[in-house]
Design an enzyme around this catalytic site. Structure first.
Site, PDB file in Angstrom:
ATOM      1  N   CYS A 166       9.516   0.240  21.539  1.00  0.00           N
ATOM      2  CA  CYS A 166       9.518   1.125  22.859  1.00  0.00           C
ATOM      3  C   CYS A 166       8.702   2.347  22.503  1.00  0.00           C
ATOM      4  O   CYS A 166       8.918   3.557  23.421  1.00  0.00           O
ATOM      5  CB  CYS A 166      11.272   1.737  22.214  1.00  0.00           C
ATOM      6  SG  CYS A 166      11.627   2.441  21.231  1.00  0.00           S
ATOM      7  N   GLU A 218     -23.246   7.533  -2.059  1.00  0.00           N
ATOM      8  CA  GLU A 218     -24.426   6.634  -2.110  1.00  0.00           C
ATOM      9  C   GLU A 218     -24.725   7.455  -0.366  1.00  0.00           C
ATOM     10  O   GLU A 218     -23.968   7.443   0.485  1.00  0.00           O
ATOM     11  CB  GLU A 218     -24.524   5.524  -2.235  1.00  0.00           C
ATOM     12  CG  GLU A 218     -23.356   4.768  -1.548  1.00  0.00           C
ATOM     13  CD  GLU A 218     -23.212   3.669  -1.971  1.00  0.00           C
ATOM     14  OE1 GLU A 218     -23.076   3.014  -3.365  1.00  0.00           O
ATOM     15  OE2 GLU A 218     -22.453   2.260  -1.298  1.00  0.00           O
ATOM     16  N   ARG A 250       0.908  -1.727  -0.111  1.00  0.00           N
ATOM     17  CA  ARG A 250       0.216  -0.138   0.061  1.00  0.00           C
ATOM     18  C   ARG A 250       0.756   1.400  -0.094  1.00  0.00           C
ATOM     19  O   ARG A 250       0.653   1.649  -0.322  1.00  0.00           O
ATOM     20  CB  ARG A 250      -1.246  -0.069   1.186  1.00  0.00           C
ATOM     21  CG  ARG A 250      -2.177  -0.911   0.977  1.00  0.00           C
ATOM     22  CD  ARG A 250      -2.967  -0.658   2.074  1.00  0.00           C
ATOM     23  NE  ARG A 250      -3.828   0.651   2.589  1.00  0.00           N
ATOM     24  CZ  ARG A 250      -4.163   0.680   3.611  1.00  0.00           C
ATOM     25  NH1 ARG A 250      -4.177   0.228   4.388  1.00  0.00           N
ATOM     26  NH2 ARG A 250      -5.029   1.368   3.540  1.00  0.00           N
ATOM     27  N   HIS A 273      -6.787   7.626  12.143  1.00  0.00           N
ATOM     28  CA  HIS A 273      -6.269   5.697  12.185  1.00  0.00           C
ATOM     29  C   HIS A 273      -5.140   5.300  12.472  1.00  0.00           C
ATOM     30  O   HIS A 273      -4.808   5.055  11.282  1.00  0.00           O
ATOM     31  CB  HIS A 273      -7.531   4.951  11.461  1.00  0.00           C
ATOM     32  CG  HIS A 273      -8.916   4.844  11.513  1.00  0.00           C
ATOM     33  ND1 HIS A 273      -9.534   3.559  10.625  1.00  0.00           N
ATOM     34  CD2 HIS A 273      -9.372   5.102  12.957  1.00  0.00           C
ATOM     35  CE1 HIS A 273     -11.118   4.141  11.540  1.00  0.00           C
ATOM     36  NE2 HIS A 273     -10.966   4.819  12.346  1.00  0.00           N
TER      37      HIS A 273
HETATM   38  P1  OAD Z   1     -15.094   2.369   3.261  1.00  0.00           P
HETATM   39  O1  OAD Z   1     -14.883   1.259   2.038  1.00  0.00           O
HETATM   40  O2  OAD Z   1     -16.033   2.201   4.391  1.00  0.00           O
HETATM   41  O3  OAD Z   1     -16.164   3.691   2.453  1.00  0.00           O
HETATM   42  C1  OAD Z   1     -15.720   4.484   1.279  1.00  0.00           C
HETATM   43  C2  OAD Z   1     -17.140   5.033   0.877  1.00  0.00           C
HETATM   44  O4  OAD Z   1     -17.453   6.291  -0.141  1.00  0.00           O
HETATM   45  C3  OAD Z   1     -18.956   4.374   0.498  1.00  0.00           C
HETATM   46  O5  OAD Z   1     -19.240   4.574   1.290  1.00  0.00           O
HETATM   47  C4  OAD Z   1     -18.422   5.280  -0.907  1.00  0.00           C
HETATM   48  O6  OAD Z   1     -19.376   4.554  -1.424  1.00  0.00           O
HETATM   49  C5  OAD Z   1     -17.357   5.983  -1.314  1.00  0.00           C
HETATM   50  N1  OAD Z   1     -17.023   6.079  -2.227  1.00  0.00           N
HETATM   51  C6  OAD Z   1     -16.639   5.725  -2.863  1.00  0.00           C
HETATM   52  N2  OAD Z   1     -16.385   6.465  -4.064  1.00  0.00           N
HETATM   53  C7  OAD Z   1     -16.239   8.099  -3.718  1.00  0.00           C
HETATM   54  C8  OAD Z   1     -16.403   9.174  -4.715  1.00  0.00           C
HETATM   55  N3  OAD Z   1     -15.369   8.917  -5.441  1.00  0.00           N
HETATM   56  N4  OAD Z   1     -16.653  10.178  -4.012  1.00  0.00           N
HETATM   57  C9  OAD Z   1     -16.804  10.108  -2.716  1.00  0.00           C
HETATM   58  N5  OAD Z   1     -17.488   8.802  -2.085  1.00  0.00           N
HETATM   59  C10 OAD Z   1     -17.451   7.435  -2.585  1.00  0.00           C
HETATM   60  O7  OAD Z   1     -13.850   3.536   3.697  1.00  0.00           O
HETATM   61  P2  OAD Z   1     -14.229   4.148   4.900  1.00  0.00           P
HETATM   62  O8  OAD Z   1     -15.676   4.306   5.404  1.00  0.00           O
HETATM   63  O9  OAD Z   1     -12.962   5.180   5.375  1.00  0.00           O
HETATM   64  O10 OAD Z   1      -9.739   1.310   8.715  1.00  0.00           O
HETATM   65  O11 OAD Z   1     -13.331   2.519   6.175  1.00  0.00           O
HETATM   66  C11 OAD Z   1     -12.918   3.445   7.175  1.00  0.00           C
HETATM   67  C12 OAD Z   1     -12.517   2.235   8.175  1.00  0.00           C
HETATM   68  O12 OAD Z   1     -12.734   1.041   7.744  1.00  0.00           O
HETATM   69  C13 OAD Z   1     -10.536   2.589   7.639  1.00  0.00           C
HETATM   70  O13 OAD Z   1     -10.423   4.151   7.793  1.00  0.00           O
HETATM   71  C14 OAD Z   1     -10.727   1.097   7.672  1.00  0.00           C
HETATM   72  C15 OAD Z   1     -11.408   0.303   7.430  1.00  0.00           C
HETATM   73  O14 OAD Z   1     -11.231  -0.549   7.653  1.00  0.00           O
HETATM   74  C16 OAD Z   1      -8.730   0.616   9.375  1.00  0.00           C
HETATM   75  O15 OAD Z   1      -8.142  -0.050   8.466  1.00  0.00           O
HETATM   76  C17 OAD Z   1      -8.665   0.553  10.542  1.00  0.00           C
END
Ligand code: OAD
Length: 234
Positions: A119, A203, A58, A108
Protein backbone atom coordinates in the site's frame (compact mmCIF):
# COMPACT_ATOMS: atom_id res chain seq x y z
CA UNK A 1 26.33 38.46 8.07
CA UNK A 2 24.36 35.77 9.83
CA UNK A 3 22.27 34.95 6.78
CA UNK A 4 24.51 32.23 5.39
CA UNK A 5 22.63 29.18 4.28
CA UNK A 6 24.54 26.05 5.18
CA UNK A 7 23.91 22.60 3.71
CA UNK A 8 25.71 19.64 5.28
CA UNK A 9 25.96 16.22 3.64
CA UNK A 10 26.84 13.45 6.08
CA UNK A 11 27.89 9.84 5.63
CA UNK A 12 28.85 6.77 7.61
CA UNK A 13 32.13 8.30 8.86
CA UNK A 14 30.15 10.67 11.07
CA UNK A 15 28.63 7.78 13.01
CA UNK A 16 31.76 5.59 13.01
CA UNK A 17 32.93 6.76 16.42
CA UNK A 18 29.48 6.01 17.85
CA UNK A 19 30.18 2.38 16.95
CA UNK A 20 28.24 2.16 13.67
CA UNK A 21 30.35 0.43 10.99
CA UNK A 22 31.09 2.27 7.73
CA UNK A 23 30.62 0.61 4.34
CA UNK A 24 33.85 0.86 2.34
CA UNK A 25 36.57 0.95 4.98
CA UNK A 26 38.76 -2.12 5.53
CA UNK A 27 36.37 -3.59 8.12
CA UNK A 28 33.32 -2.00 6.53
CA UNK A 29 29.95 -3.65 5.88
CA UNK A 30 30.57 -4.13 2.14
CA UNK A 31 33.83 -5.96 2.92
CA UNK A 32 31.79 -8.62 4.70
CA UNK A 33 28.44 -8.68 2.91
CA UNK A 34 27.64 -8.59 -0.82
CA UNK A 35 25.57 -5.42 -1.33
CA UNK A 36 23.74 -7.10 -4.25
CA UNK A 37 22.27 -9.61 -1.79
CA UNK A 38 21.06 -7.17 0.85
CA UNK A 39 20.82 -3.70 -0.68
CA UNK A 40 19.10 -4.08 -4.05
CA UNK A 41 15.43 -4.68 -4.99
CA UNK A 42 16.61 -7.77 -6.91
CA UNK A 43 18.29 -9.18 -3.79
CA UNK A 44 15.06 -8.63 -1.82
CA UNK A 45 12.98 -10.34 -4.52
CA UNK A 46 15.38 -13.32 -4.57
CA UNK A 47 15.76 -13.79 -0.81
CA UNK A 48 13.66 -11.47 1.35
CA UNK A 49 14.42 -13.45 4.52
CA UNK A 50 18.15 -12.78 4.06
CA UNK A 51 17.50 -9.05 3.60
CA UNK A 52 15.27 -8.89 6.69
CA UNK A 53 17.94 -10.71 8.69
CA UNK A 54 20.59 -8.14 7.62
CA UNK A 55 18.49 -5.09 8.58
CA UNK A 56 17.13 -6.73 11.74
CA UNK A 57 20.72 -7.26 12.81
CA UNK A 58 21.64 -3.65 12.03
CA UNK A 59 18.53 -2.36 13.87
CA UNK A 60 19.37 -4.47 16.92
CA UNK A 61 22.99 -3.29 16.83
CA UNK A 62 21.72 0.25 17.36
CA UNK A 63 20.50 -0.45 20.86
CA UNK A 64 22.86 1.42 23.14
CA UNK A 65 24.44 3.50 20.37
CA UNK A 66 24.54 7.22 21.12
CA UNK A 67 25.22 10.35 19.09
CA UNK A 68 28.85 11.49 19.30
CA UNK A 69 30.50 14.91 19.61
CA UNK A 70 30.26 15.47 15.83
CA UNK A 71 26.47 14.95 15.76
CA UNK A 72 26.20 17.25 18.79
CA UNK A 73 28.30 19.96 17.09
CA UNK A 74 26.05 19.94 14.01
CA UNK A 75 22.96 20.25 16.21
CA UNK A 76 24.63 23.16 17.99
CA UNK A 77 25.41 24.82 14.65
CA UNK A 78 21.71 24.67 13.75
CA UNK A 79 20.72 26.10 17.14
CA UNK A 80 23.24 28.93 17.26
CA UNK A 81 23.67 30.02 13.65
CA UNK A 82 21.41 32.91 12.69
CA UNK A 83 21.02 31.60 9.13
CA UNK A 84 19.51 28.35 7.91
CA UNK A 85 21.25 25.03 8.48
CA UNK A 86 20.15 21.78 6.80
CA UNK A 87 21.61 18.33 7.28
CA UNK A 88 21.17 15.92 4.38
CA UNK A 89 22.25 12.51 5.59
CA UNK A 90 22.99 9.26 3.78
CA UNK A 91 22.92 7.53 7.15
CA UNK A 92 19.92 5.43 8.06
CA UNK A 93 20.64 5.61 11.79
CA UNK A 94 18.79 8.04 14.09
CA UNK A 95 21.83 9.78 15.56
CA UNK A 96 21.31 13.23 14.04
CA UNK A 97 17.82 13.47 15.50
CA UNK A 98 19.15 11.93 18.73
CA UNK A 99 21.57 14.84 18.99
CA UNK A 100 18.78 17.37 18.40
CA UNK A 101 19.12 18.27 14.70
CA UNK A 102 15.73 19.32 13.36
CA UNK A 103 16.31 20.39 9.75
CA UNK A 104 17.14 16.88 8.63
CA UNK A 105 16.65 14.98 5.38
CA UNK A 106 17.18 11.21 5.34
CA UNK A 107 17.99 10.80 1.64
CA UNK A 108 18.71 7.04 1.99
CA UNK A 109 15.75 6.34 4.26
CA UNK A 110 15.65 5.21 7.88
CA UNK A 111 16.42 1.95 9.62
CA UNK A 112 13.69 2.60 12.17
CA UNK A 113 10.94 2.97 9.60
CA UNK A 114 9.17 0.31 7.55
CA UNK A 115 7.58 0.66 4.11
CA UNK A 116 4.70 -1.48 2.84
CA UNK A 117 5.21 -2.67 -0.74
CA UNK A 118 1.47 -3.40 -0.96
CA UNK A 119 0.00 0.00 0.00
CA UNK A 120 3.03 2.33 0.07
CA UNK A 121 2.46 3.49 3.64
CA UNK A 122 5.28 4.05 6.11
CA UNK A 123 5.39 3.34 9.83
CA UNK A 124 7.93 3.89 12.59
CA UNK A 125 9.56 0.49 13.21
CA UNK A 126 11.74 -0.60 16.13
CA UNK A 127 11.13 -4.36 15.93
CA UNK A 128 12.35 -7.09 13.59
CA UNK A 129 10.67 -7.39 10.19
CA UNK A 130 9.83 -10.80 8.69
CA UNK A 131 7.98 -12.41 5.80
CA UNK A 132 4.86 -12.54 7.96
CA UNK A 133 4.92 -8.98 9.31
CA UNK A 134 1.50 -7.38 8.89
CA UNK A 135 1.21 -3.81 7.58
CA UNK A 136 -0.52 -1.68 10.24
CA UNK A 137 -2.23 0.37 7.51
CA UNK A 138 -3.53 -2.19 4.97
CA UNK A 139 -3.18 -5.40 7.07
CA UNK A 140 -1.46 -7.24 4.20
CA UNK A 141 1.21 -9.67 5.36
CA UNK A 142 4.56 -10.15 3.66
CA UNK A 143 4.89 -6.79 1.92
CA UNK A 144 6.81 -4.93 4.60
CA UNK A 145 10.42 -3.89 3.96
CA UNK A 146 12.89 -1.61 5.68
CA UNK A 147 12.36 1.98 4.48
CA UNK A 148 15.96 2.15 3.27
CA UNK A 149 16.95 3.20 -0.24
CA UNK A 150 18.70 0.39 -2.11
CA UNK A 151 21.09 0.52 -5.05
CA UNK A 152 19.06 1.10 -8.19
CA UNK A 153 16.38 3.05 -6.30
CA UNK A 154 16.01 6.84 -6.33
CA UNK A 155 17.07 8.53 -3.09
CA UNK A 156 14.32 10.44 -1.28
CA UNK A 157 13.58 14.20 -1.36
CA UNK A 158 15.88 14.94 -4.31
CA UNK A 159 13.90 17.97 -5.46
CA UNK A 160 14.07 19.56 -2.03
CA UNK A 161 17.81 18.78 -1.78
CA UNK A 162 18.52 20.34 -5.19
CA UNK A 163 16.68 23.52 -4.10
CA UNK A 164 18.77 23.66 -0.91
CA UNK A 165 22.03 23.17 -2.85
CA UNK A 166 21.07 25.87 -5.30
CA UNK A 167 20.53 28.35 -2.46
CA UNK A 168 23.55 27.27 -0.36
CA UNK A 169 26.34 29.67 0.62
CA UNK A 170 28.35 26.98 2.37
CA UNK A 171 28.37 23.24 1.65
CA UNK A 172 30.03 20.80 4.06
CA UNK A 173 30.56 17.14 3.26
CA UNK A 174 31.36 15.06 6.33
CA UNK A 175 32.37 11.41 6.69
CA UNK A 176 31.47 10.19 3.23
CA UNK A 177 33.71 8.44 0.70
CA UNK A 178 32.08 10.11 -2.30
CA UNK A 179 31.42 6.82 -4.08
CA UNK A 180 27.63 6.88 -4.26
CA UNK A 181 25.63 9.14 -6.55
CA UNK A 182 23.65 11.37 -6.51
CA UNK A 183 25.15 12.40 -3.11
CA UNK A 184 28.69 12.37 -4.54
CA UNK A 185 27.58 14.96 -7.08
CA UNK A 186 26.29 17.48 -4.52
CA UNK A 187 29.68 19.23 -4.18
CA UNK A 188 29.69 20.06 -7.90
CA UNK A 189 26.09 21.31 -7.70
CA UNK A 190 26.85 23.48 -4.67
CA UNK A 191 29.98 24.90 -6.36
CA UNK A 192 28.01 25.68 -9.48
CA UNK A 193 25.60 27.67 -7.28
CA UNK A 194 28.51 29.67 -5.86
CA UNK A 195 28.78 27.97 -2.46
CA UNK A 196 32.05 27.62 -0.58
CA UNK A 197 32.71 23.86 -0.31
CA UNK A 198 34.48 22.03 2.50
CA UNK A 199 35.25 18.37 3.06
CA UNK A 200 35.72 17.03 6.59
CA UNK A 201 36.75 13.39 6.50
CA UNK A 202 39.25 10.94 7.91
CA UNK A 203 41.06 10.89 4.56
CA UNK A 204 40.66 12.44 1.10
CA UNK A 205 37.45 11.15 -0.54
CA UNK A 206 36.98 10.20 -4.21
CA UNK A 207 35.97 13.73 -5.12
CA UNK A 208 38.38 15.55 -2.79
CA UNK A 209 39.78 17.78 -5.54
CA UNK A 210 36.32 19.31 -6.05
CA UNK A 211 36.32 20.94 -2.60
CA UNK A 212 37.70 24.43 -1.99
CA UNK A 213 38.82 23.49 1.53
CA UNK A 214 39.57 20.19 3.29
CA UNK A 215 40.03 19.16 6.90
CA UNK A 216 41.21 15.64 7.65
CA UNK A 217 40.85 13.79 10.94
CA UNK A 218 38.29 11.85 13.02
CA UNK A 219 34.85 13.46 12.96
CA UNK A 220 34.60 13.83 16.76
CA UNK A 221 37.73 16.03 16.67
CA UNK A 222 37.45 17.97 13.41
CA UNK A 223 33.70 18.66 13.34
CA UNK A 224 33.38 20.33 16.78
CA UNK A 225 36.53 22.40 16.05
CA UNK A 226 35.20 23.45 12.64
CA UNK A 227 31.79 24.38 14.06
CA UNK A 228 33.44 26.45 16.82
CA UNK A 229 35.42 28.37 14.22
CA UNK A 230 32.42 28.81 11.96
CA UNK A 231 30.21 30.18 14.73
CA UNK A 232 32.92 32.70 15.64
CA UNK A 233 33.48 33.76 12.02
CA UNK A 234 29.87 34.04 10.91
P1 OAD B 1 31.57 4.87 3.16
O1 OAD B 1 31.82 3.69 4.03
O2 OAD B 1 31.65 4.68 1.69
O3 OAD B 1 32.61 6.02 3.54
C1 OAD B 1 32.84 6.43 4.86
C2 OAD B 1 33.87 7.54 4.85
O4 OAD B 1 34.04 7.98 6.20
C3 OAD B 1 35.27 7.13 4.35
O5 OAD B 1 35.77 8.10 3.45
C4 OAD B 1 36.13 7.07 5.61
O6 OAD B 1 37.46 7.47 5.39
C5 OAD B 1 35.42 8.09 6.48
N1 OAD B 1 35.58 7.83 7.93
C6 OAD B 1 35.71 6.65 8.58
N2 OAD B 1 35.80 6.85 9.90
C7 OAD B 1 35.73 8.19 10.11
C8 OAD B 1 35.76 9.02 11.26
N3 OAD B 1 35.90 8.52 12.49
N4 OAD B 1 35.66 10.36 11.09
C9 OAD B 1 35.52 10.90 9.85
N5 OAD B 1 35.48 10.16 8.71
C10 OAD B 1 35.57 8.81 8.84
O7 OAD B 1 30.16 5.48 3.62
P2 OAD B 1 29.22 6.52 2.85
O8 OAD B 1 30.03 7.47 2.03
O9 OAD B 1 28.29 7.07 3.85
O10 OAD B 1 24.00 3.46 0.88
O11 OAD B 1 28.45 5.55 1.89
C11 OAD B 1 27.43 6.07 1.08
C12 OAD B 1 26.33 5.06 0.89
O12 OAD B 1 26.91 3.83 0.44
C13 OAD B 1 25.59 4.66 2.14
O13 OAD B 1 24.56 5.54 2.48
C14 OAD B 1 25.07 3.31 1.82
C15 OAD B 1 26.30 2.73 1.18
O14 OAD B 1 26.12 1.70 0.30
C16 OAD B 1 23.10 2.48 0.70
O15 OAD B 1 23.07 1.49 1.41
C17 OAD B 1 22.13 2.75 -0.40
Amino acid sequence: MGKERIVILTGAGLSAESGVPTFRDKDGIWAKVDYREVATPEGFARNPARVHEFYNMRRRAHAGIRPNAAHAALARLEREHAGEVWVVTQNVDALHEGAGTQNLIHMHGQLFQALCNACGSRAPWAEDLSLTTVCPACTNAGGMRPDVVWFGEMPYHMERIRDLLEAADLFLSIGTSGNVYPAAGFVAEARASGAHTVELNLEPSEGCSLFAESVYGPATAVVPAYVDRLLKDL
